[in-house]
Write a protein that holds these residues in place. Structure first.
Motif, short mmCIF file in Angstrom:
data_model
loop_
_atom_site.label_atom_id
_atom_site.label_comp_id
_atom_site.label_asym_id
_atom_site.label_seq_id
_atom_site.Cartn_x
_atom_site.Cartn_y
_atom_site.Cartn_z
N GLU A 136 38.38 40.07 51.47
CA GLU A 136 38.47 40.02 50.01
C GLU A 136 39.67 39.18 49.60
N LEU A 137 39.61 38.70 48.37
CA LEU A 137 40.66 37.86 47.80
C LEU A 137 41.27 38.59 46.61
N THR A 138 42.57 38.79 46.64
CA THR A 138 43.24 39.48 45.54
C THR A 138 44.43 38.65 45.06
N PRO A 139 44.74 38.69 43.77
CA PRO A 139 45.92 37.96 43.27
C PRO A 139 47.20 38.67 43.62
N THR A 140 48.25 37.91 43.83
CA THR A 140 49.58 38.49 44.02
C THR A 140 50.10 38.97 42.66
N GLU A 141 51.25 39.60 42.68
CA GLU A 141 51.84 40.05 41.42
C GLU A 141 52.13 38.86 40.50
N GLY A 172 36.79 48.32 48.70
CA GLY A 172 37.57 47.14 48.37
C GLY A 172 38.48 47.37 47.17
N SER A 173 39.36 46.42 46.92
CA SER A 173 40.30 46.53 45.81
C SER A 173 39.61 46.23 44.48
N ARG A 174 39.99 46.94 43.46
CA ARG A 174 39.43 46.67 42.13
C ARG A 174 39.96 45.37 41.55
N ASP A 175 41.01 44.83 42.15
CA ASP A 175 41.56 43.55 41.70
C ASP A 175 40.93 42.36 42.43
N ALA A 176 40.01 42.63 43.34
CA ALA A 176 39.43 41.55 44.14
C ALA A 176 38.67 40.56 43.27
N ILE A 177 38.80 39.27 43.60
CA ILE A 177 38.10 38.21 42.91
C ILE A 177 36.82 37.91 43.69
N VAL A 178 35.68 38.00 43.02
CA VAL A 178 34.39 37.81 43.69
C VAL A 178 34.03 36.31 43.66
#
Length: 210
Positions: A181-186, A163-169
């Motif tokens: 997974e949920l990740t923030p946009t730029e 998974g992405s290291r930017d993912a929000i758990v």
């Protein structure tokens, strides 16, 4: 001079005096401010200019109308029961904000109302993880919140490998399926970087109540 001209000149004078008092004079006073060295050992200077990412986040903050519900000024303790100092909104030194705090802000985002809490020191009150979750679903963190969710600043996608290291758990009833997974946009990352930078962390002499 006819009555119409008198009314026009009166309105013009009122507008001009308001502009001078609320815009020009404060701007002139602000240009006299200079950053302070607050740590003689490290030569740390306060305030510091925003980084490129934080400045981008400031633009996201303005574009999404955050200024309409949040202020960025800590009011004097002389405000009585409405004092922001009593709410501990004054940062590490629990102080009011002063003109030096805003010397790099163009425009200054004081705000006009407080549907939500003041954000002058929000970077010192909450972690980035809390801020991301609150931005995605405010009622997940503050059940009584009336803030709208900003889900468009996030992306749900298929999880690959670790998974992405930017993912929000997300946890509990808000948790995503294990393959998502949920990740923030730029823009989401930039906005949180800007909020993290909102810390009035200098013990300025002029900020103390007389």
């Amino acid at each position: 001079m006819d009555r119409g001209m008198i009314i026009f000149m009166g309105a013009l004078l009122t507008f001009a005096s308001s502009w001078l008092g609320l815009v020009l004079i404060p701007q002139v006073e602000l240009t006299k401010e200079n950053p302070h060295v607050i740590d003689e050992v490290t030569s740390e200077v306060y305030p510091r200019p925003l980084s490129a990412l934080e400045e981008q986040g400031r633009k996201v903050y303005m574009a999404n109308g955050c200024i309409y519900c949040h202020s960025q000024y800590v009011r004097s303790e002389k405000m009585g029961n409405n004092s922001d100092i009593l709410r501990n909104w004054g940062g590490p030194y629990n102080r009011r904000t002063v003109s030096l705090d805003y010397i790099y802000d163009q425009p200054i985002l004081l705000g006009t109302m407080r549907t939500g809490p003041d954000l002058s020191n929000v970077g010192a009150r909450w972690s980035d993880d809390w801020q991301y979750k609150h931005l995605f679903n405010p009622r997940m963190m503050v059940p009584e919140s009336i803030m709208p969710p900003f889900r468009f600043l996030f992306e749900k996608r298929k999880r690959l490998g670790q998974g992405s290291r930017d993912a929000i758990v997300l946890s509990g009833r808000f948790a995503l399926p294990s393959d998502q997974e949920l990740t923030p946009t730029e823009d989401g990352k930039a906005l949180i970087a800007y909020l993290h930078a909102l810390v009035k962390n200098a013990d300025l002499p002029e900020a103390h109540e007389p």
